[in-house]
Design a protein around this motif. Structure first.
Motif, PDB file in Angstrom:
ATOM      1  N   UNK A  13       0.826  -1.202   0.000  1.00 41.15           N
ATOM      2  CA  UNK A  13       0.000   0.000   0.000  1.00 41.15           C
ATOM      3  C   UNK A  13       0.867   1.261   0.000  1.00 41.15           C
ATOM      4  N   UNK A  14       1.916   1.276   0.799  1.00 40.67           N
ATOM      5  CA  UNK A  14       2.799   2.439   0.863  1.00 40.67           C
ATOM      6  C   UNK A  14       3.421   2.728  -0.493  1.00 40.67           C
ATOM      7  N   UNK A  15       3.892   1.701  -1.146  1.00 40.67           N
ATOM      8  CA  UNK A  15       4.518   1.878  -2.464  1.00 40.67           C
ATOM      9  C   UNK A  15       3.529   2.419  -3.467  1.00 40.67           C
ATOM     10  N   UNK A  16       2.327   1.878  -3.473  1.00 37.48           N
ATOM     11  CA  UNK A  16       1.326   2.297  -4.469  1.00 37.48           C
ATOM     12  C   UNK A  16       0.813   3.709  -4.192  1.00 37.48           C
ATOM     13  N   UNK A  17       0.628   4.065  -2.940  1.00 39.12           N
ATOM     14  CA  UNK A  17       0.067   5.369  -2.607  1.00 39.12           C
ATOM     15  C   UNK A  17       1.085   6.497  -2.750  1.00 39.12           C
ATOM     16  N   UNK A  60      -4.552  -7.907  -1.440  1.00 42.08           N
ATOM     17  CA  UNK A  60      -5.477  -8.287  -2.513  1.00 42.08           C
ATOM     18  C   UNK A  60      -6.652  -9.096  -1.965  1.00 42.08           C
ATOM     19  N   UNK A  61      -6.387 -10.070  -1.113  1.00 38.97           N
ATOM     20  CA  UNK A  61      -7.435 -10.990  -0.671  1.00 38.97           C
ATOM     21  C   UNK A  61      -8.162 -10.546   0.604  1.00 38.97           C
ATOM     22  N   UNK A  62      -7.521  -9.769   1.457  1.00 38.27           N
ATOM     23  CA  UNK A  62      -8.052  -9.528   2.791  1.00 38.27           C
ATOM     24  C   UNK A  62      -9.323  -8.685   2.783  1.00 38.27           C
ATOM     25  N   UNK A  63     -10.260  -9.098   3.626  1.00 33.92           N
ATOM     26  CA  UNK A  63     -11.490  -8.324   3.798  1.00 33.92           C
ATOM     27  C   UNK A  63     -11.187  -6.942   4.361  1.00 33.92           C
ATOM     28  N   UNK A  64     -10.038  -6.808   5.020  1.00 32.91           N
ATOM     29  CA  UNK A  64      -9.656  -5.504   5.557  1.00 32.91           C
ATOM     30  C   UNK A  64      -9.365  -4.492   4.449  1.00 32.91           C
ATOM     31  N   UNK A  65      -9.130  -4.993   3.246  1.00 27.32           N
ATOM     32  CA  UNK A  65      -8.833  -4.118   2.098  1.00 27.32           C
ATOM     33  C   UNK A  65      -9.921  -4.210   1.037  1.00 27.32           C
ATOM     34  N   UNK A  66     -11.111  -4.614   1.432  1.00 24.43           N
ATOM     35  CA  UNK A  66     -12.221  -4.705   0.477  1.00 24.43           C
ATOM     36  C   UNK A  66     -12.484  -3.337  -0.157  1.00 24.43           C
ATOM     37  N   UNK A  68     -10.573  -1.756  -2.259  1.00 30.78           N
ATOM     38  CA  UNK A  68      -9.364  -0.975  -2.536  1.00 30.78           C
ATOM     39  C   UNK A  68      -8.889  -1.198  -3.967  1.00 30.78           C
ATOM     40  N   UNK A  69      -9.744  -0.869  -4.906  1.00 33.38           N
ATOM     41  CA  UNK A  69      -9.363  -0.984  -6.317  1.00 33.38           C
ATOM     42  C   UNK A  69      -8.178  -0.086  -6.634  1.00 33.38           C
ATOM     43  N   UNK A  87     -11.049  -9.705  -5.078  1.00 34.52           N
ATOM     44  CA  UNK A  87     -10.321  -8.773  -4.215  1.00 34.52           C
ATOM     45  C   UNK A  87     -11.131  -8.452  -2.954  1.00 34.52           C
ATOM     46  N   UNK A  88     -10.474  -8.578  -1.796  1.00 37.43           N
ATOM     47  CA  UNK A  88     -11.081  -8.216  -0.525  1.00 37.43           C
ATOM     48  C   UNK A  88     -12.159  -9.142  -0.026  1.00 37.43           C
ATOM     49  N   UNK A  89     -12.066 -10.434  -0.349  1.00 41.88           N
ATOM     50  CA  UNK A  89     -13.171 -11.335  -0.009  1.00 41.88           C
ATOM     51  C   UNK A  89     -12.819 -12.437   0.988  1.00 41.88           C
ATOM     52  N   UNK A  90     -11.599 -12.441   1.537  1.00 42.37           N
ATOM     53  CA  UNK A  90     -11.207 -13.505   2.463  1.00 42.37           C
ATOM     54  C   UNK A  90     -10.616 -12.915   3.747  1.00 42.37           C
ATOM     55  N   UNK A  91     -10.846 -13.588   4.881  1.00 40.49           N
ATOM     56  CA  UNK A  91     -10.048 -13.255   6.070  1.00 40.49           C
ATOM     57  C   UNK A  91      -8.620 -13.754   5.842  1.00 40.49           C
ATOM     58  N   UNK A  92      -7.639 -12.916   6.181  1.00 39.77           N
ATOM     59  CA  UNK A  92      -6.233 -13.252   5.927  1.00 39.77           C
ATOM     60  C   UNK A  92      -5.424 -13.027   7.212  1.00 39.77           C
ATOM     61  N   UNK A  93      -4.644 -14.017   7.579  1.00 41.55           N
ATOM     62  CA  UNK A  93      -3.669 -13.870   8.666  1.00 41.55           C
ATOM     63  C   UNK A  93      -2.292 -13.754   8.033  1.00 41.55           C
ATOM     64  N   UNK A  94      -1.610 -12.649   8.296  1.00 44.59           N
ATOM     65  CA  UNK A  94      -0.274 -12.414   7.746  1.00 44.59           C
ATOM     66  C   UNK A  94       0.689 -12.217   8.907  1.00 44.59           C
TER      67      UNK A  94
END
Length: 563
Positions: A13-17, A60-66, A68-69, A87-94
């Motif tokens: 996110x930092x790189x893209x923003x 890409x996958x995390x619901x926390x980033x739903x 975020x196109x 995109x943004x449709x799964x719970x993700x543990x990182x």
């Protein structure tokens, strides 16, 4: 206008923003998702974008980033409607073990517990919901830095259960740098305890977990299955020689040259290629290390950027303390030659000091060597690898590592080299004895101090000569098996310089003194007519010097003669 060449950014996110320089690797998401592998282990060298790719996959996958196109628009993954809908449709543990580098087991265990506790803290909203019963809430709150092994083992599986019930979807787990604790445990001397803990955690989390959608683990090495993966039969392993994800980690030459053009450095393509090209993943050649390239874009000058990001202490120690065969093989690599070895890409840590091919496996996985070819002996079921140093940057790193072997006594070592070139026998003896006395034991592990000790030293000494004289001489060696037999030839690169022959001999019971051993070494040079290979290259006999080195313990005597 060129983007900013940000150094060390690992958050997607930092790189893209912030419009920081980024090479599109989102096709990794498509390749991984369509592979349908339940658990994928990807081994790549350090600083090859593993953490950034895991951050990208999480976001890409995390619901926390739903929704975020904005993070993915304009990138290859966003061209597919199928993946836009994922995109943004799964719970993700990182989670990452990259910083788990404690020197003893108890501190290492507490560090792992803190990481798991931090993951739980991200989901403490579950305590306010009706998903958990009272017992589960107590278990949730009991996650702490003082957990027992069985609690650690079950912790991530329990969290996936909670998240599955809350979101109604199975969980994706991303574990970055899984093998860092393993390497630190080997170096720190608590390997067995660490293996027991990690094996239980991985087995519970990735094998017997009905709430797991899929998982990725990244690391530098593939630790042997017997060590930590014995219970994982659903694991897809991707090493540096696997064809999968070959261009997902690291920059291709096309990507590097495009970056040079963006930064107005097109004329530097061949210089950059000479320094940083050489990595091979699967069938993809001409892969570059991202860390070196981004640093070059920022500094606009070549340097050993990637090689200098780590102390490489384990690698250096294994080579320095390695047997004569290890050092002989390493000589071949330092000369730019191909080393063909039977090898298994699994890293068996407890065999690193006793089985030299385990060292080559570690060097290949770490990126210091590349596989120029791989062959299967079908009759024996054995794999043979043709190995080479990766590139100029790696060559320079190893040259510095060898210099560091004599670091504290570098002045005396350099004085010896100067005396050798001047044919000053008195100075050669003085400085060689100072160096040998000070560094002799550095080339031995202390566990096998007898027969191989002198050979470990002078094979290391020869590697030092190779590094210090490589601008002026081509160093070749002609070896026979058997203790105390080793000769070295220094062929001058320019006319007028002397050719030099060195014969090493350990004093045996038949020789009354070191001087007797020196004379025997010199006679051996004459008997075997070693000078023939130099005269065949056009070097006059009168321009050939011969030296006998005799060892007795840490004492050295050097004698010489000229044709």
């Amino acid at each position: 206008m060129a983007r900013k060449a940000g150094i060390g950014h690992q958050n997607f996110e930092t790189i893209r923003m912030r419009d920081i320089f980024y090479v599109d690797k989102t096709d990794f998401i498509r390749e991984w998702w369509e592979a349908e592998d339940p658990v994928t282990l990807i081994a790549r060298p350090r600083r090859f974008g593993k953490t950034l790719n895991m951050s990208m996959t999480e976001q890409f996958f995390s619901v926390e980033y739903a929704g975020r196109a904005d993070l993915f628009e304009g990138l290859s993954i966003w061209e597919s409607r199928k993946f836009r809908e994922l995109q943004g449709t799964f719970p993700v543990i990182f989670l990452s073990f990259a910083d788990v580098k404690e020197t003893d087991f108890e501190q290492m265990k507490k560090k792992l517990c803190r990481i798991i506790k931090g993951i739980y803290n991200q989901y403490d909203f579950l305590l306010e919901d009706h998903v958990l019963n009272e017992n589960e809430k107590r278990d949730f709150q009991n996650i702490s830095v003082n957990m027992e092994n069985n609690e650690i083992s079950y912790s991530l599986k329990a969290l996936t259960n909670y998240l599955f019930r809350y979101y109604g979807k199975k969980v994706i787990i991303l574990l970055d740098e899984y093998d860092t604790p393993m390497q630190e445990a080997y170096v720190g001397g608590y390997w067995d305890e660490m293996v027991e803990l990690i094996r239980g955690l991985l087995n519970s989390t990735f094998k017997t977990n009905p709430y797991l959608e899929r998982a990725i683990m990244t690391g530098i090495t593939r630790v042997s299955k017997e060590s930590v993966f014995s219970d994982l039969n659903n694991l897809k392993v991707v090493t540096t020689t696997s064809k999968e994800y070959a261009d997902s980690f690291g920059f291709t030459e096309k990507e590097v040259f495009a970056a040079l053009e963006e930064f107005g450095l097109s004329e530097q393509k061949q210089k950059v290629k000479k320094w940083y090209d050489g990595f091979t993943f699967g069938e993809k050649t001409d892969i570059y290390n991202p860390w070196s390239i981004i640093n070059y874009l920022d500094n606009r000058q070549v340097g050993a950027y990637w090689a200098n990001t780590s102390s490489n202490s384990l690698i250096g120690k294994l080579i320095q303390e390695g047997s004569r065969n290890v050092k002989q093989d390493f000589e071949e690599l330092m000369q730019g030659n191909i080393l063909k070895v039977e090898m298994d890409e699994q890293i068996v840590y407890h065999q690193l000091k006793v089985k030299k091919n385990s060292l080559w496996s570690l060097l290949l996985a770490s990126g210091y060597l590349k596989a120029a070819g791989i062959e299967l002996d079908e009759s024996a079921g054995r794999w043979y690898y043709s190995l080479m140093l990766t590139n100029k940057e790696v060559q320079i790193m190893f040259e510095q590592m060898i210099r560091n072997w004599f670091g504290e006594y570098e002045e005396e070592y350099n004085d010896f080299v100067k005396a050798l070139l001047k044919d000053d026998l008195k100075a050669m003896n003085y400085y060689m004895n100072k160096v040998a006395l000070a560094t002799f034991s550095y080339f031995d592990t202390g566990k096998n101090p007898s027969g191989e000790e002198p050979e470990r030293f002078y094979h290391g000494f020869v590697l030092g000569l190779m590094v210090e004289l490589n601008e002026r001489y081509v160093l070749t060696s002609n070896r026979e098996s058997g203790f105390g037999r080793y000769d070295v030839m220094l062929e001058p690169k320019k006319s007028g310089d002397y050719g030099i022959i060195l014969e090493f001999k350990v004093q045996n019971s038949e020789e009354k003194s070191l001087s007797d051993a020196v004379e025997e070494a010199l006679r051996q040079i004459e008997r075997q007519n070693y000078e023939a290979s130099l005269t065949a290259r056009g070097i006059p006999k009168e321009n050939i010097r011969k030296y006998g080195f005799a060892f007795c313990g840490k004492k050295v005597l050097i004698g010489g003669r000229q044709t």
